[in-house]
Design an enzyme around this catalytic site. Structure first.
Site, PDB file in Angstrom:
ATOM      1  N   GLY A   7      44.252  38.308  43.840  1.00  0.00           N
ATOM      2  CA  GLY A   7      44.636  39.608  43.297  1.00  0.00           C
ATOM      3  C   GLY A   7      43.615  40.168  42.327  1.00  0.00           C
ATOM      4  N   ILE A   8      42.350  39.786  42.487  1.00  0.00           N
ATOM      5  CA  ILE A   8      41.319  40.234  41.539  1.00  0.00           C
ATOM      6  C   ILE A   8      41.102  41.739  41.615  1.00  0.00           C
ATOM      7  N   GLY A  10      43.406  43.948  41.794  1.00  0.00           N
ATOM      8  CA  GLY A  10      44.543  44.658  41.221  1.00  0.00           C
ATOM      9  C   GLY A  10      44.328  44.979  39.748  1.00  0.00           C
ATOM     10  N   ASP A  12      45.749  43.703  36.945  1.00  0.00           N
ATOM     11  CA  ASP A  12      45.579  42.540  36.068  1.00  0.00           C
ATOM     12  C   ASP A  12      44.308  41.768  36.406  1.00  0.00           C
ATOM     13  N   LEU A  84      47.454  35.828  40.969  1.00  0.00           N
ATOM     14  CA  LEU A  84      48.001  37.157  40.671  1.00  0.00           C
ATOM     15  C   LEU A  84      48.301  37.962  41.936  1.00  0.00           C
ATOM     16  N   SER A 129      57.445  37.002  36.745  1.00  0.00           N
ATOM     17  CA  SER A 129      57.801  38.364  36.339  1.00  0.00           C
ATOM     18  C   SER A 129      59.143  38.434  35.628  1.00  0.00           C
ATOM     19  N   GLU A 131      61.092  40.668  36.138  1.00  0.00           N
ATOM     20  CA  GLU A 131      62.050  41.109  37.159  1.00  0.00           C
ATOM     21  C   GLU A 131      62.989  39.972  37.554  1.00  0.00           C
ATOM     22  N   TYR A 152      61.640  41.420  45.962  1.00  0.00           N
ATOM     23  CA  TYR A 152      60.463  41.041  45.168  1.00  0.00           C
ATOM     24  C   TYR A 152      60.849  40.005  44.117  1.00  0.00           C
ATOM     25  N   HIS A 182      53.437  45.492  32.089  1.00  0.00           N
ATOM     26  CA  HIS A 182      52.244  45.838  31.313  1.00  0.00           C
ATOM     27  C   HIS A 182      51.417  46.856  32.086  1.00  0.00           C
ATOM     28  N   ARG A 187      46.578  50.977  36.050  1.00  0.00           N
ATOM     29  CA  ARG A 187      47.860  50.707  36.693  1.00  0.00           C
ATOM     30  C   ARG A 187      47.917  51.440  38.030  1.00  0.00           C
TER      31      ARG A 187
HETATM   32  P1  NAP Z   1      48.717  44.935  41.604  1.00  0.00           P
HETATM   33  O1  NAP Z   1      47.875  45.911  40.847  1.00  0.00           O
HETATM   34  O2  NAP Z   1      49.665  45.426  42.630  1.00  0.00           O
HETATM   35  O3  NAP Z   1      47.718  43.873  42.284  1.00  0.00           O
HETATM   36  C1  NAP Z   1      48.160  42.993  43.280  1.00  0.00           C
HETATM   37  C2  NAP Z   1      46.956  42.278  43.862  1.00  0.00           C
HETATM   38  O4  NAP Z   1      47.387  41.436  44.934  1.00  0.00           O
HETATM   39  C3  NAP Z   1      45.896  43.232  44.458  1.00  0.00           C
HETATM   40  O5  NAP Z   1      44.617  42.709  44.207  1.00  0.00           O
HETATM   41  C4  NAP Z   1      46.220  43.173  45.935  1.00  0.00           C
HETATM   42  O6  NAP Z   1      45.137  43.526  46.781  1.00  0.00           O
HETATM   43  C5  NAP Z   1      46.555  41.697  46.071  1.00  0.00           C
HETATM   44  N1  NAP Z   1      47.253  41.399  47.309  1.00  0.00           N
HETATM   45  C6  NAP Z   1      48.325  42.027  47.832  1.00  0.00           C
HETATM   46  N2  NAP Z   1      48.650  41.490  49.015  1.00  0.00           N
HETATM   47  C7  NAP Z   1      47.757  40.486  49.247  1.00  0.00           C
HETATM   48  C8  NAP Z   1      47.550  39.568  50.307  1.00  0.00           C
HETATM   49  N3  NAP Z   1      48.326  39.580  51.405  1.00  0.00           N
HETATM   50  N4  NAP Z   1      46.544  38.673  50.206  1.00  0.00           N
HETATM   51  C9  NAP Z   1      45.729  38.668  49.123  1.00  0.00           C
HETATM   52  N5  NAP Z   1      45.861  39.513  48.087  1.00  0.00           N
HETATM   53  C10 NAP Z   1      46.868  40.425  48.156  1.00  0.00           C
HETATM   54  O7  NAP Z   1      49.560  44.037  40.599  1.00  0.00           O
HETATM   55  P2  NAP Z   1      49.287  43.741  39.043  1.00  0.00           P
HETATM   56  O8  NAP Z   1      50.033  44.741  38.244  1.00  0.00           O
HETATM   57  O9  NAP Z   1      47.849  43.522  38.833  1.00  0.00           O
HETATM   58  O10 NAP Z   1      50.089  42.369  38.868  1.00  0.00           O
HETATM   59  C11 NAP Z   1      49.432  41.116  39.072  1.00  0.00           C
HETATM   60  C12 NAP Z   1      50.479  40.047  39.351  1.00  0.00           C
HETATM   61  O11 NAP Z   1      51.361  39.947  38.239  1.00  0.00           O
HETATM   62  C13 NAP Z   1      51.363  40.308  40.557  1.00  0.00           C
HETATM   63  O12 NAP Z   1      51.675  39.060  41.136  1.00  0.00           O
HETATM   64  C14 NAP Z   1      52.614  40.918  39.956  1.00  0.00           C
HETATM   65  O13 NAP Z   1      53.721  40.706  40.815  1.00  0.00           O
HETATM   66  C15 NAP Z   1      52.705  40.153  38.663  1.00  0.00           C
HETATM   67  N6  NAP Z   1      53.364  40.832  37.542  1.00  0.00           N
HETATM   68  C16 NAP Z   1      52.933  42.062  37.166  1.00  0.00           C
HETATM   69  C17 NAP Z   1      53.500  42.685  36.064  1.00  0.00           C
HETATM   70  C18 NAP Z   1      53.049  44.045  35.613  1.00  0.00           C
HETATM   71  O14 NAP Z   1      53.769  44.693  34.839  1.00  0.00           O
HETATM   72  N7  NAP Z   1      51.858  44.508  36.034  1.00  0.00           N
HETATM   73  C19 NAP Z   1      54.526  42.031  35.340  1.00  0.00           C
HETATM   74  C20 NAP Z   1      54.922  40.765  35.751  1.00  0.00           C
HETATM   75  C21 NAP Z   1      54.320  40.162  36.845  1.00  0.00           C
HETATM   76  P3  NAP Z   1      44.815  45.109  47.080  1.00  0.00           P
HETATM   77  O15 NAP Z   1      44.017  45.584  45.884  1.00  0.00           O
HETATM   78  O16 NAP Z   1      44.029  45.031  48.336  1.00  0.00           O
HETATM   79  O17 NAP Z   1      46.118  45.804  47.219  1.00  0.00           O
HETATM   80  N1  GDD Z   2      57.964  53.336  40.556  1.00  0.00           N
HETATM   81  C1  GDD Z   2      58.836  54.238  40.091  1.00  0.00           C
HETATM   82  N2  GDD Z   2      58.719  55.543  40.498  1.00  0.00           N
HETATM   83  N3  GDD Z   2      59.799  53.837  39.231  1.00  0.00           N
HETATM   84  C2  GDD Z   2      60.635  54.786  38.739  1.00  0.00           C
HETATM   85  C3  GDD Z   2      60.532  56.123  39.104  1.00  0.00           C
HETATM   86  C4  GDD Z   2      59.541  56.517  40.036  1.00  0.00           C
HETATM   87  O1  GDD Z   2      59.407  57.676  40.410  1.00  0.00           O
HETATM   88  N4  GDD Z   2      61.489  56.807  38.428  1.00  0.00           N
HETATM   89  C5  GDD Z   2      62.158  55.937  37.680  1.00  0.00           C
HETATM   90  N5  GDD Z   2      61.651  54.697  37.869  1.00  0.00           N
HETATM   91  C6  GDD Z   2      62.157  53.468  37.238  1.00  0.00           C
HETATM   92  C7  GDD Z   2      62.436  52.334  38.209  1.00  0.00           C
HETATM   93  O2  GDD Z   2      63.710  52.507  38.826  1.00  0.00           O
HETATM   94  C8  GDD Z   2      62.395  51.148  37.261  1.00  0.00           C
HETATM   95  O3  GDD Z   2      63.639  50.946  36.652  1.00  0.00           O
HETATM   96  C9  GDD Z   2      61.384  51.564  36.198  1.00  0.00           C
HETATM   97  O4  GDD Z   2      61.170  52.970  36.369  1.00  0.00           O
HETATM   98  C10 GDD Z   2      60.036  50.857  36.291  1.00  0.00           C
HETATM   99  O5  GDD Z   2      59.591  50.944  37.621  1.00  0.00           O
HETATM  100  P1  GDD Z   2      58.105  50.479  38.030  1.00  0.00           P
HETATM  101  O6  GDD Z   2      57.110  51.148  37.165  1.00  0.00           O
HETATM  102  O7  GDD Z   2      57.984  50.636  39.507  1.00  0.00           O
HETATM  103  O8  GDD Z   2      58.057  48.951  37.591  1.00  0.00           O
HETATM  104  P2  GDD Z   2      59.109  47.766  37.812  1.00  0.00           P
HETATM  105  O9  GDD Z   2      59.718  47.454  36.473  1.00  0.00           O
HETATM  106  O10 GDD Z   2      60.005  48.008  38.943  1.00  0.00           O
HETATM  107  O11 GDD Z   2      58.143  46.564  38.257  1.00  0.00           O
HETATM  108  C11 GDD Z   2      56.922  46.312  37.558  1.00  0.00           C
HETATM  109  O12 GDD Z   2      57.149  45.407  36.505  1.00  0.00           O
HETATM  110  C12 GDD Z   2      57.588  44.089  36.889  1.00  0.00           C
HETATM  111  C13 GDD Z   2      57.781  43.271  35.618  1.00  0.00           C
HETATM  112  O13 GDD Z   2      59.030  43.543  35.051  1.00  0.00           O
HETATM  113  C14 GDD Z   2      55.917  45.750  38.573  1.00  0.00           C
HETATM  114  O14 GDD Z   2      54.651  45.666  37.963  1.00  0.00           O
HETATM  115  C15 GDD Z   2      56.328  44.372  39.049  1.00  0.00           C
HETATM  116  O15 GDD Z   2      55.283  43.820  39.866  1.00  0.00           O
HETATM  117  C16 GDD Z   2      56.531  43.488  37.817  1.00  0.00           C
HETATM  118  O16 GDD Z   2      56.911  42.184  38.188  1.00  0.00           O
END
Ligand code: NAP
Ligand code: GDD
Length: 335
Positions: A7-8, A10, A12, A84, A129, A131, A152, A182, A187
């Site tokens: 996930g490099i 992405g 994070d 990641l 996560s 979640e 998920y 985060h 993002r």
């Molecule tokens: P992201 O921006 O969606 O990045 C996901 C990464 O995974 C991307 O590099 C993506 O590649 C890669 N990927 C997806 N499908 C793949 C596959 N089949 N094989 C190999 N790589 C694949 O997510 P992020 O926000 O950086 O989050 C990083 C990790 O932390 C994820 O596991 C996420 O579920 C977890 N997490 C995130 C948050 C948050 O708030 N950001 C919170 C808690 C946990 P592409 O660039 O090609 O799509």
């Molecule tokens: N995406 C999205 N789009 N969410 C919306 C919208 C919209 O138009 N309107 C309201 N929301 C609400 C969603 O219903 C959710 O409750 C909240 O905004 C946050 O949605 P997202 O930003 O899509 O994030 P997430 O909390 O569902 O998931 C993210 O955080 C998780 C950690 O708690 C992702 O990064 C997950 O990969 C990560 O695990």
């Protein structure tokens, strides 16, 4: 030190790669094949392999391809693996549950097995996560029972327990960072914060007038991604493998995010935000609010950026990027 990051490409992964390079690591990243370039977040640190002195290495791979993962781990022999990679969008996971289970859940199993098959001694970080807490009432910490509310989140619970199991069964240094949401200027555009900050920039520039969102009442504990990749690194430097909640300890609603973001551009959010139920989830996570006391006590980790500053950073970056795009310049979204 040699690190492998799935996930490099992405959000994070790109910040983590930068952090590890500044710490002197050689950084290897897995990039999946796409029909066009998917490494734009890595542009600031990209190194031409023909120039010599390279410390960032990108490898083709996919979490669906077990043998490819074994070969990569065996060839790289990393000291640390940061896992990641995932199908990380909650709403999408309702539309593609099997794919999400395969990549986000089974992908973790394939990588753990690849480490065992390659016989490599390494430390393993699992991107767990908040979640997973789902419907469990806030505040959530390491003792809060999981109640996942999406495919998920179910896949992440599977991956969390696998990580613990490989620690217990095989003595692997395998640790979970249970991270609250985060955000950053990098993002993905489909997550709510970035959707809002981009809309604010475009509305302020007169390019659109409205943005459609789903549930405005959902509350999240939103932190700043550079702080969170620092936590990932700390989790793997600790003397023993353990699991940590990473959070700011402050939660805000989507509505509040809109208020602050639009006000920062001198706009009234109520004039521009509309709701569309098609963005609602079949089962919603209403309130995430983390308690990161253990991470503070054991890892010395604390967040440096609070909610209002985070919103301003994101809006400013999108305004700057749009101005650059409109004037034909290259944007400097490197924060
Ligand atoms: P992201 O921006 O969606 O990045 C996901 C990464 O995974 C991307 O590099 C993506 O590649 C890669 N990927 C997806 N499908 C793949 C596959 N089949 N094989 C190999 N790589 C694949 O997510 P992020 O926000 O950086 O989050 C990083 C990790 O932390 C994820 O596991 C996420 O579920 C977890 N997490 C995130 C948050 C948050 O708030 N950001 C919170 C808690 C946990 P592409 O660039 O090609 O799509
Ligand atoms: N995406 C999205 N789009 N969410 C919306 C919208 C919209 O138009 N309107 C309201 N929301 C609400 C969603 O219903 C959710 O409750 C909240 O905004 C946050 O949605 P997202 O930003 O899509 O994030 P997430 O909390 O569902 O998931 C993210 O955080 C998780 C950690 O708690 C992702 O990064 C997950 O990969 C990560 O695990």
């Amino acid at each position: 030190m040699r690190a492998l990051i799935t996930g490099i490409s992405g959000q994070d992964g790109s910040y983590l790669a930068e952090l590890l390079l500044t710490k002197g690591y050689d950084v290897h990243g897995v990039v999946r094949r796409a029909s066009s370039f998917n490494t734009s977040r890595l542009d600031p640190i990209y190194q031409d392999p023909h120039q010599g002195g390279q410390r960032l290495f990108l490898h083709s791979g996919d979490l669906a391809d077990a043998v490819g993962l074994v070969n990569l781990v065996a060839a790289i022999r990393p000291d640390e693996v940061y896992h990641l990679g995932a199908q990380s969008h909650v709403r999408v996971s309702f539309d593609q549950p099997e794919y999400t289970a395969d990549i986000t859940g089974m992908g973790t199993l394939r990588l753990l097995e690849a480490i065992r098959a390659a016989g490599v001694e390494t430390r393993f970080y699992q991107a767990s996560s908040s979640e997973m807490f789902g419907a469990a009432p806030p505040p959530q910490n390491e003792l809060t029972p999981f109640h996942p509310r999406s495919p998920y989140a179910c896949a992440k619970v599977f991956a969390f327990h696998l990580t613990v199991n490989y620690r217990e069964a095989y003595g692997l240094f395998a640790a979970n960072g249970i991270m609250m949401n985060h955000e950053s200027p990098r993002r993905g555009e489909m997550f709510v914060t970035r959707k809002i900050s981009r809309a604010v920039a475009r509305i302020a520039a007169g390019l659109q007038d409205e943005v459609y969102l789903g549930n405005l009442d959902a509350r999240r504990d939103w932190g700043y991604t550079p702080d969170y990749v620092d936590a990932m690194w700390r989790v793997l430097q600790h003397e023993e493998a353990d699991d940590f909640v990473i959070a700011t300890g402050e939660s805000h609603s989507v509505r509040e995010f809109c208020e602050v973001a639009f006000a920062h551009a001198d706009l009234d959010w109520e004039r521009h935000v509309r709701t569309d139920p098609s963005y609602d989830r079949p089962s919603e996570v209403h309130h995430l609010l983390g308690n990161a006391a253990k991470a503070k006590r054991v890892l010395g980790w604390t967040p440096t950026v609070r909610f209002e500053e985070l919103v301003r950073i994101m809006v400013d970056a999108d305004v700057e990027a749009l101005e650059a795009e409109m004037s034909g310049r290259t944007a400097r979204i490197e924060r």
